[in-house]
Design a protein around this motif. Structure first.
Motif, PDB file in Angstrom:
ATOM      1  N   ASN A   8       0.799  -1.237   0.000  1.00  0.00           N
ATOM      2  CA  ASN A   8       0.000   0.000   0.000  1.00  0.00           C
ATOM      3  C   ASN A   8       0.819   1.269   0.000  1.00  0.00           C
ATOM      4  O   ASN A   8       0.281   2.354  -0.014  1.00  0.00           O
ATOM      5  CB  ASN A   8      -0.885   0.035   1.252  1.00  0.00           C
ATOM      6  CG  ASN A   8      -2.166  -0.710   1.009  1.00  0.00           C
ATOM      7  OD1 ASN A   8      -2.472  -1.012  -0.144  1.00  0.00           O
ATOM      8  ND2 ASN A   8      -2.893  -1.031   2.048  1.00  0.00           N
ATOM      9  N   THR A   9       2.159   1.136   0.112  1.00  0.00           N
ATOM     10  CA  THR A   9       2.912   2.346   0.396  1.00  0.00           C
ATOM     11  C   THR A   9       3.161   3.209  -0.824  1.00  0.00           C
ATOM     12  O   THR A   9       3.294   4.399  -0.705  1.00  0.00           O
ATOM     13  CB  THR A   9       4.266   1.992   1.011  1.00  0.00           C
ATOM     14  OG1 THR A   9       4.882   1.045   0.153  1.00  0.00           O
ATOM     15  CG2 THR A   9       4.103   1.399   2.368  1.00  0.00           C
ATOM     16  N   LEU A  10       3.230   2.594  -2.006  1.00  0.00           N
ATOM     17  CA  LEU A  10       3.581   3.415  -3.169  1.00  0.00           C
ATOM     18  C   LEU A  10       2.347   4.106  -3.710  1.00  0.00           C
ATOM     19  O   LEU A  10       1.964   3.927  -4.858  1.00  0.00           O
ATOM     20  CB  LEU A  10       4.250   2.544  -4.242  1.00  0.00           C
ATOM     21  CG  LEU A  10       5.695   2.230  -3.879  1.00  0.00           C
ATOM     22  CD1 LEU A  10       6.263   1.173  -4.790  1.00  0.00           C
ATOM     23  CD2 LEU A  10       6.568   3.478  -3.923  1.00  0.00           C
ATOM     24  N   LEU A  11       1.721   4.860  -2.830  1.00  0.00           N
ATOM     25  CA  LEU A  11       0.468   5.483  -3.224  1.00  0.00           C
ATOM     26  C   LEU A  11       0.730   6.760  -3.996  1.00  0.00           C
ATOM     27  O   LEU A  11       1.715   7.444  -3.793  1.00  0.00           O
ATOM     28  CB  LEU A  11      -0.345   5.817  -1.984  1.00  0.00           C
ATOM     29  CG  LEU A  11      -1.118   4.637  -1.428  1.00  0.00           C
ATOM     30  CD1 LEU A  11      -1.668   4.982  -0.067  1.00  0.00           C
ATOM     31  CD2 LEU A  11      -2.254   4.267  -2.362  1.00  0.00           C
ATOM     32  N   ASP A  12      -0.229   7.068  -4.835  1.00  0.00           N
ATOM     33  CA  ASP A  12      -0.165   8.282  -5.605  1.00  0.00           C
ATOM     34  C   ASP A  12      -1.112   9.269  -4.928  1.00  0.00           C
ATOM     35  O   ASP A  12      -2.214   8.889  -4.539  1.00  0.00           O
ATOM     36  CB  ASP A  12      -0.680   7.941  -7.019  1.00  0.00           C
ATOM     37  CG  ASP A  12      -0.314   9.027  -7.994  1.00  0.00           C
ATOM     38  OD1 ASP A  12      -0.251  10.181  -7.556  1.00  0.00           O
ATOM     39  OD2 ASP A  12      -0.089   8.708  -9.168  1.00  0.00           O
ATOM     40  N   LEU A  13      -0.685  10.519  -4.783  1.00  0.00           N
ATOM     41  CA  LEU A  13      -1.563  11.504  -4.124  1.00  0.00           C
ATOM     42  C   LEU A  13      -2.929  11.569  -4.796  1.00  0.00           C
ATOM     43  O   LEU A  13      -3.953  11.728  -4.145  1.00  0.00           O
ATOM     44  CB  LEU A  13      -0.923  12.896  -4.173  1.00  0.00           C
ATOM     45  CG  LEU A  13       0.055  13.219  -3.037  1.00  0.00           C
ATOM     46  CD1 LEU A  13       0.709  14.558  -3.292  1.00  0.00           C
ATOM     47  CD2 LEU A  13      -0.673  13.247  -1.702  1.00  0.00           C
ATOM     48  N   ALA A  14      -2.935  11.421  -6.126  1.00  0.00           N
ATOM     49  CA  ALA A  14      -4.196  11.535  -6.869  1.00  0.00           C
ATOM     50  C   ALA A  14      -5.171  10.421  -6.477  1.00  0.00           C
ATOM     51  O   ALA A  14      -6.384  10.580  -6.593  1.00  0.00           O
ATOM     52  CB  ALA A  14      -3.917  11.491  -8.368  1.00  0.00           C
ATOM     53  N   THR A  70      -1.109   9.934   3.722  1.00  0.00           N
ATOM     54  CA  THR A  70      -0.992  11.169   2.942  1.00  0.00           C
ATOM     55  C   THR A  70       0.461  11.660   2.940  1.00  0.00           C
ATOM     56  O   THR A  70       0.993  12.060   1.902  1.00  0.00           O
ATOM     57  CB  THR A  70      -1.915  12.268   3.534  1.00  0.00           C
ATOM     58  OG1 THR A  70      -3.255  11.789   3.465  1.00  0.00           O
ATOM     59  CG2 THR A  70      -1.808  13.573   2.774  1.00  0.00           C
ATOM     60  N   LEU A  71       1.115  11.590   4.109  1.00  0.00           N
ATOM     61  CA  LEU A  71       2.509  12.050   4.180  1.00  0.00           C
ATOM     62  C   LEU A  71       3.436  11.147   3.364  1.00  0.00           C
ATOM     63  O   LEU A  71       4.336  11.622   2.677  1.00  0.00           O
ATOM     64  CB  LEU A  71       2.976  12.117   5.637  1.00  0.00           C
ATOM     65  CG  LEU A  71       2.384  13.270   6.454  1.00  0.00           C
ATOM     66  CD1 LEU A  71       2.915  13.240   7.875  1.00  0.00           C
ATOM     67  CD2 LEU A  71       2.684  14.631   5.815  1.00  0.00           C
ATOM     68  N   ALA A  87      -6.457  19.132   6.937  1.00  0.00           N
ATOM     69  CA  ALA A  87      -7.239  18.292   7.859  1.00  0.00           C
ATOM     70  C   ALA A  87      -7.885  17.208   7.012  1.00  0.00           C
ATOM     71  O   ALA A  87      -8.314  17.479   5.889  1.00  0.00           O
ATOM     72  CB  ALA A  87      -8.303  19.131   8.550  1.00  0.00           C
ATOM     73  N   GLN A  88      -7.939  15.976   7.543  1.00  0.00           N
ATOM     74  CA  GLN A  88      -8.561  14.949   6.709  1.00  0.00           C
ATOM     75  C   GLN A  88      -9.358  13.921   7.498  1.00  0.00           C
ATOM     76  O   GLN A  88      -9.187  13.767   8.705  1.00  0.00           O
ATOM     77  CB  GLN A  88      -7.522  14.274   5.829  1.00  0.00           C
ATOM     78  CG  GLN A  88      -6.572  13.322   6.506  1.00  0.00           C
ATOM     79  CD  GLN A  88      -5.687  12.615   5.469  1.00  0.00           C
ATOM     80  OE1 GLN A  88      -5.055  13.260   4.642  1.00  0.00           O
ATOM     81  NE2 GLN A  88      -5.652  11.307   5.517  1.00  0.00           N
ATOM     82  N   ARG A  89     -10.263  13.250   6.788  1.00  0.00           N
ATOM     83  CA  ARG A  89     -11.053  12.141   7.332  1.00  0.00           C
ATOM     84  C   ARG A  89     -11.123  11.072   6.257  1.00  0.00           C
ATOM     85  O   ARG A  89     -11.040  11.386   5.068  1.00  0.00           O
ATOM     86  CB  ARG A  89     -12.511  12.576   7.595  1.00  0.00           C
ATOM     87  CG  ARG A  89     -12.715  13.597   8.658  1.00  0.00           C
ATOM     88  CD  ARG A  89     -12.488  13.045  10.062  1.00  0.00           C
ATOM     89  NE  ARG A  89     -12.819  14.068  11.044  1.00  0.00           N
ATOM     90  CZ  ARG A  89     -12.044  15.079  11.354  1.00  0.00           C
ATOM     91  NH1 ARG A  89     -10.886  15.216  10.746  1.00  0.00           N
ATOM     92  NH2 ARG A  89     -12.396  15.967  12.252  1.00  0.00           N
TER      93      ARG A  89
END
Length: 558
Positions: free
Chosen positions: A283-289, A325-326, A441-443
């Motif tokens: 799951n780590t190689l996530l794309d911000l999009a 997200t980070l 801020a996120q949910r």
């Protein structure tokens, strides 16, 4: 004439075939000698499901559609595959201490006796089609094959204590199989956590999928001590100690995927509860999009993290996806020309090309001391897992002011209340205002399953009860979708999650307001006036986009 046959009459009564169809089938049956059921299926008048459920009703048994049933591994693993296939029978769950077995031929008394003695339990039979039973056995068999993967990576060195129990547990094939299957099914169900909870009368297993707990099975009390001991052995936890909480980890490979499990035990009045957090390394190689940023918010966020220095804070409650997200942001920023260092507790995901430091409080390596050392290691970008105290907050803020890009997380409810949280921690307000560049801020909200979601028109009363703000220009009511539930999403109506974000850029006006310690409500008003989209607005857009439901939005954003 047509109604002389009891099965035929029952099929007609249930509206599955017409009297004419029955008459034709009976004529063919007397001509060819084939069974009535076979004739009806061959002519396409009735499905095998329809026929078998009617036959079950005829003999007063329950019919079960196995495609719709979640098999309990503590039941299905009790009977060897060969025996199950020979009798076309599969144990599906427990009802108290009785084993519920689905059979294609429930009149086979020999089979029932045999299964009873192998399982050493009383049997309740239900009826299922032959195809569905073979299908279910294939599912169990596949799980079983994968289960050997889980064992392959479990450490061989067993703890010394209580060796008698250990030997029993290790050699008890059904318990080993059960532990492995619970883990594999959780991974297949995309669960993030597995809860194994002893109750007064049985053992409950729940999976957290997309942030919500779902009960998966209840197994008899007698599997409790074996199952818990087995999981403790896998996680290299002392199995003789049952009075205090303990933790450990398991590394496994499932379908060739490396999976890490963090295991925690907790003594309760009914025995030890075990919680396993599944860390899926893919799951780590996530794309911000992919995270759910709306284009306008992503643009604002990107403007900030592309700057060479300043602090970016991601805030939200526990489990709202802040680290994800980070990490996704670091994936964008990661390049051979940058020195990126993180300090985390714990380091959950290993990132390629990034220096990660694990906090170790026992050894005196705290967030603050690690951060100090990091700043002497010539970093360009620093990620601090979480700001928990004044010391860490101060160093992070100073680092942002001395030419570093600092990314970190904080527990606050929205973007506007974050600066005052740092000031309460003891950081000077003028430092907070000049160091921070952007607050996100996120949910996390559950994503509707594309296969089964159904559109509907909400009523005006519904909209006003939810204080809905986004009305279409033409005055018509918007179209929403509701969660239905199908096989693909495990009957929940949702599959996967995405994040809702509000991105507050620290403009000159907001910087001045923070320095003067103005109220967070006023900060929020100013940010909205300057184009910030709130969590609630982002959620409403995604409800209209058909990505989630109004109920889910109200669950995650007050």
């Amino acid at each position: 004439m047509a109604h002389q046959h009891p099965l035929g009459s029952l099929l007609v009564e249930r509206g599955l075939i017409t009297s004419d169809q029955l008459a034709e089938a009976l004529a063919e049956q007397s001509r060819t000698g084939t069974s009535l059921g076979r004739v009806l299926i061959d002519r396409g008048y009735v499905t095998s499901d329809g026929l078998v459920s009617t036959l079950a009703a005829q003999v007063g048994l329950d019919y079960v559609d196995l495609a719709e049933v979640q098999l309990d591994p503590s039941a299905s693993s009790l009977i060897p595959d060969k025996v199950a296939r020979r009798y076309q029978a599969v144990p599906i769950m427990w009802e108290g201490d009785r084993l519920v077995v689905a059979m294609a031929d429930p009149s086979n008394v020999l089979a029932i006796d045999d299964i009873r003695s192998i399982a050493n339990a009383d049997i309740t039979t239900v009826v299922a089609t032959r195809e569905a039973i073979l299908d279910a056995l294939d599912r169990v068999h596949r799980l079983d094959e994968n289960a050997s993967d889980v064992q392959a990576l479990v450490a061989d060195d067993e703890p010394e204590e209580d060796l008698a129990t250990v030997k029993e547990v290790v050699d008890d094939a059904p318990i080993v199989k059960l532990a492995n299957m619970i883990i594999i099914q959780a991974v297949q169900a995309r669960a993030s956590d597995i809860h194994i909870e002893p109750t007064e009368t049985d053992v409950r297993v729940r999976y957290r999928v997309d942030g919500v707990l779902h009960e998966m099975m209840r197994s008899p009390k007698r599997v409790q001590s074996g199952l818990v001991s087995r999981l403790k052995i896998m996680a290299e936890i002392n199995i003789a100690e049952r009075r205090i909480p303990q933790d450990g980890r398991v590394t496994a490979s499932i379908n060739g995927q490396p999976i890490d499990l963090r295991v925690a035990t907790l003594p309760t009045v009914f025995g030890e509860k075990v919680v396993m957090r599944i860390l899926d390394k893919s799951n780590t190689l996530l794309d911000l999009a992919d995270l759910g940023f709306l284009p306008r918010s992503l643009e604002r966020f990107e403007e900030s993290f592309r700057k060479p220095y300043g602090a970016i804070l991601v805030t939200g409650p526990t489990g709202s996806g802040k680290s994800t997200t980070l990490y996704a942001t670091l994936n964008v920023l990661n390049s051979p020309t940058k020195n990126i260092i993180t300090v985390e507790d714990p380091v959950e995901y290993r990132l390629h090309g990034i220096n990660q430091v694990q906090v170790n409080n026992k050894a005196g390596l705290t967030f603050a001391s690690a951060l100090r050392s990091i700043l002497r290691s010539d970093p360009d970008i620093v990620l601090v897992g979480e700001v928990r105290d004044r010391e860490t907050a101060t160093i992070a803020v100073e680092a942002a002011l001395t030419g570093h890009l600092v990314l970190t997380t904080l527990h606050t409810n929205d973007a506007a209340s974050t600066p005052s949280r740092l000031i309460e921690m003891g950081v000077e307000s003028f430092l907070v205002s000049s160091a921070i560049d952007c607050i996100v801020a996120q949910r996390l909200a559950r994503r509707l399953c594309d296969r089964c979601k159904a559109p509907y028109q909400p009523t005006e009363a519904e909209l006003s009860a939810a204080s809905w703000s986004l009305m279409p220009d033409d005055g018509d009511l918007p179209t929403f979708h509701r969660a239905v539930g199908c096989q693909a999403c495990g009957k929940t109506g949702y599959r996967g999650r995405f994040a809702l974000h509000e991105v507050m850029q620290i403009t000159e006006d907001i910087e001045r307001m923070i320095a003067e310690r103005e109220h967070s409500e006023d900060l929020k008003k100013m940010a909205v006036a300057q184009g910030m989209m709130t969590l609630r607005q982002a959620g409403e857009i995604q409800v209209i986009n058909g990505l989630t439901t109004l109920d889910e939005l109200l669950r995650v954003v007050a």
